[in-house]
Design a protein around this motif. Structure first.
Motif, PDB file in Angstrom:
ATOM      1  N   LYS A 140       0.366  -1.201  -0.091  1.00  0.00           N
ATOM      2  CA  LYS A 140       0.362  -0.321  -0.211  1.00  0.00           C
ATOM      3  C   LYS A 140       1.100   1.250  -0.223  1.00  0.00           C
ATOM      4  O   LYS A 140       1.441   1.161   0.704  1.00  0.00           O
ATOM      5  CB  LYS A 140      -0.990  -0.415   1.364  1.00  0.00           C
ATOM      6  CG  LYS A 140      -1.340   1.413   0.954  1.00  0.00           C
ATOM      7  CD  LYS A 140      -2.763   0.812   2.600  1.00  0.00           C
ATOM      8  CE  LYS A 140      -3.742   2.358   2.885  1.00  0.00           C
ATOM      9  NZ  LYS A 140      -3.833   2.565   4.593  1.00  0.00           N
ATOM     10  N   THR A 141       0.769   2.131  -1.417  1.00  0.00           N
ATOM     11  CA  THR A 141       1.555   3.464  -0.787  1.00  0.00           C
ATOM     12  C   THR A 141       0.025   4.638  -1.339  1.00  0.00           C
ATOM     13  O   THR A 141      -0.142   4.243  -2.137  1.00  0.00           O
ATOM     14  CB  THR A 141       2.501   3.153  -2.974  1.00  0.00           C
ATOM     15  OG1 THR A 141       3.442   1.743  -2.370  1.00  0.00           O
ATOM     16  CG2 THR A 141       3.065   4.544  -2.335  1.00  0.00           C
ATOM     17  N   ILE A 142       1.039   5.887  -0.650  1.00  0.00           N
ATOM     18  CA  ILE A 142       0.777   7.039  -0.618  1.00  0.00           C
ATOM     19  C   ILE A 142       1.142   7.678  -2.456  1.00  0.00           C
ATOM     20  O   ILE A 142       1.992   7.433  -2.353  1.00  0.00           O
ATOM     21  CB  ILE A 142       1.084   8.270   0.528  1.00  0.00           C
ATOM     22  CG1 ILE A 142       0.428   7.231   1.171  1.00  0.00           C
ATOM     23  CG2 ILE A 142       0.122   9.217  -0.089  1.00  0.00           C
ATOM     24  CD1 ILE A 142       0.297   7.917   3.059  1.00  0.00           C
ATOM     25  N   LYS A 143       0.293   7.808  -3.133  1.00  0.00           N
ATOM     26  CA  LYS A 143      -0.056   8.501  -4.126  1.00  0.00           C
ATOM     27  C   LYS A 143       0.395   9.386  -4.113  1.00  0.00           C
ATOM     28  O   LYS A 143       0.526  10.230  -4.952  1.00  0.00           O
ATOM     29  CB  LYS A 143      -0.804   8.002  -5.141  1.00  0.00           C
ATOM     30  CG  LYS A 143      -0.673   5.564  -5.839  1.00  0.00           C
ATOM     31  CD  LYS A 143       1.104   5.673  -6.288  1.00  0.00           C
ATOM     32  CE  LYS A 143       1.240   6.302  -6.862  1.00  0.00           C
ATOM     33  NZ  LYS A 143       2.585   5.311  -7.527  1.00  0.00           N
ATOM     34  N   SER A 144      -0.896  10.502  -4.215  1.00  0.00           N
ATOM     35  CA  SER A 144      -0.782  11.662  -3.538  1.00  0.00           C
ATOM     36  C   SER A 144      -1.660  12.347  -2.372  1.00  0.00           C
ATOM     37  O   SER A 144      -2.567  11.335  -1.340  1.00  0.00           O
ATOM     38  CB  SER A 144      -1.401  12.120  -4.968  1.00  0.00           C
ATOM     39  OG  SER A 144      -2.927  11.847  -4.421  1.00  0.00           O
ATOM     40  N   ARG A 145      -1.290  13.346  -1.888  1.00  0.00           N
ATOM     41  CA  ARG A 145      -2.496  13.913   0.057  1.00  0.00           C
ATOM     42  C   ARG A 145      -2.138  15.334  -0.881  1.00  0.00           C
ATOM     43  O   ARG A 145      -1.725  16.020  -0.529  1.00  0.00           O
ATOM     44  CB  ARG A 145      -1.396  13.735   0.750  1.00  0.00           C
ATOM     45  CG  ARG A 145      -1.401  13.989   1.890  1.00  0.00           C
ATOM     46  CD  ARG A 145      -0.494  14.053   2.800  1.00  0.00           C
ATOM     47  NE  ARG A 145       0.052  11.996   2.822  1.00  0.00           N
ATOM     48  CZ  ARG A 145       0.947  11.863   3.383  1.00  0.00           C
ATOM     49  NH1 ARG A 145       0.725  12.164   5.237  1.00  0.00           N
ATOM     50  NH2 ARG A 145       1.521  10.290   3.302  1.00  0.00           N
ATOM     51  N   ASN A 146      -3.922  15.435  -0.313  1.00  0.00           N
ATOM     52  CA  ASN A 146      -4.177  17.436  -0.140  1.00  0.00           C
ATOM     53  C   ASN A 146      -4.565  17.664   1.075  1.00  0.00           C
ATOM     54  O   ASN A 146      -4.065  15.977   1.702  1.00  0.00           O
ATOM     55  CB  ASN A 146      -5.628  17.969  -1.710  1.00  0.00           C
ATOM     56  CG  ASN A 146      -5.263  17.375  -2.733  1.00  0.00           C
ATOM     57  OD1 ASN A 146      -4.258  16.651  -2.809  1.00  0.00           O
ATOM     58  ND2 ASN A 146      -5.905  17.222  -3.143  1.00  0.00           N
ATOM     59  N   TRP A 147      -5.433  18.839   1.595  1.00  0.00           N
ATOM     60  CA  TRP A 147      -5.080  18.794   2.181  1.00  0.00           C
ATOM     61  C   TRP A 147      -6.480  17.592   3.170  1.00  0.00           C
ATOM     62  O   TRP A 147      -6.275  17.584   4.677  1.00  0.00           O
ATOM     63  CB  TRP A 147      -5.317  20.593   3.550  1.00  0.00           C
ATOM     64  CG  TRP A 147      -7.458  20.937   1.951  1.00  0.00           C
ATOM     65  CD1 TRP A 147      -6.901  21.195   0.991  1.00  0.00           C
ATOM     66  CD2 TRP A 147      -8.291  20.426   2.852  1.00  0.00           C
ATOM     67  NE1 TRP A 147      -8.456  21.670   0.596  1.00  0.00           N
ATOM     68  CE2 TRP A 147      -8.751  21.150   1.452  1.00  0.00           C
ATOM     69  CE3 TRP A 147      -8.553  20.356   4.140  1.00  0.00           C
ATOM     70  CZ2 TRP A 147     -10.482  21.594   2.359  1.00  0.00           C
ATOM     71  CZ3 TRP A 147     -10.003  20.903   4.075  1.00  0.00           C
ATOM     72  CH2 TRP A 147     -11.064  21.153   3.537  1.00  0.00           C
ATOM     73  N   ASN A 148      -7.183  17.392   2.725  1.00  0.00           N
ATOM     74  CA  ASN A 148      -8.648  16.824   2.516  1.00  0.00           C
ATOM     75  C   ASN A 148      -8.546  15.278   1.915  1.00  0.00           C
ATOM     76  O   ASN A 148      -9.392  14.353   2.366  1.00  0.00           O
ATOM     77  CB  ASN A 148      -9.911  16.669   3.414  1.00  0.00           C
ATOM     78  CG  ASN A 148     -10.245  17.663   1.225  1.00  0.00           C
ATOM     79  OD1 ASN A 148      -9.687  17.422   0.671  1.00  0.00           O
ATOM     80  ND2 ASN A 148     -11.461  18.571   1.683  1.00  0.00           N
ATOM     81  N   THR A 149      -8.133  15.005   1.227  1.00  0.00           N
ATOM     82  CA  THR A 149      -7.787  13.866   0.569  1.00  0.00           C
ATOM     83  C   THR A 149      -6.325  12.373   0.148  1.00  0.00           C
ATOM     84  O   THR A 149      -5.718  13.255  -0.064  1.00  0.00           O
ATOM     85  CB  THR A 149      -8.565  14.044  -0.571  1.00  0.00           C
ATOM     86  OG1 THR A 149      -9.898  14.946  -1.059  1.00  0.00           O
ATOM     87  CG2 THR A 149      -8.640  12.964  -1.608  1.00  0.00           C
TER      88      THR A 149
END
Length: 167
Positions: A140-149
């Protein structure tokens, strides 16, 4: 003090290898036993003695030389070996697919080379079984991140050619 040089004894050499170290139950693997005359004289009256664990399934044996005769019970006689000559003995087997194996069970097969009753060399090879089910790993890898997603990538990889259910 003059110590001089000591010449080590010369022996025929034996090696044992396996074509696939990891095997599922029922899959055939092949041990190759190679005997080489590393001396400077012709050798005669050689005998190869192989150990075979009782829980491995023996399937077949053969050789690449007419100088080899199968004496039974995992013993082969070699009539002669010229200087530098090598012969190979092939032994096919499998992990018994009627037995419950644990993943990564291993069996060590030892082979010995004799001239007459004198032990010249010992070698060994190891085979291992893998669980007969699929070997699945999940990352499981984080692909992108915004302030709420947060967007994840989840990858399931099956290392074997067995069908993986309910992943």
């Amino acid at each position: 003090i003059n110590v001089g040089w000591v010449t080590p004894p010369q022996w025929a050499m034996i090696t044992k290898s396996v074509n696939r170290e990891l095997n599922r139950p029922g899959e055939q693997f092949r041990f190759t036993i190679k005997v080489t005359n590393t001396t400077n004289t012709k050798m005669t009256n050689l005998r190869v003695v192989d150990t075979w664990p009782s829980d491995l399934e023996y399937r077949w044996q053969s050789s690449n030389s007419s100088k080899v005769s199968f004496a039974g019970n995992y013993v082969w006689n070699i009539s002669s070996l010229e200087v530098g000559e090598s012969i190979e003995i092939y032994v096919d087997g499998a992990f018994d697919d009627n037995k419950d194996w644990n993943a990564w069970d291993s069996r060590t097969n030892v082979v010995q080379l004799y001239q007459g009753s004198t032990l010249l060399w010992t070698s060994q090879a190891v085979v291992r079984t893998v669980d007969a089910t699929a070997d699945v790993s999940v990352t499981k890898t984080i692909k992108s991140r915004n302030w709420n997603t947060v967007v994840y990538e989840i990858v399931a990889t099956n290392r074997w050619d067995l069908k993986a259910n309910n992943v």
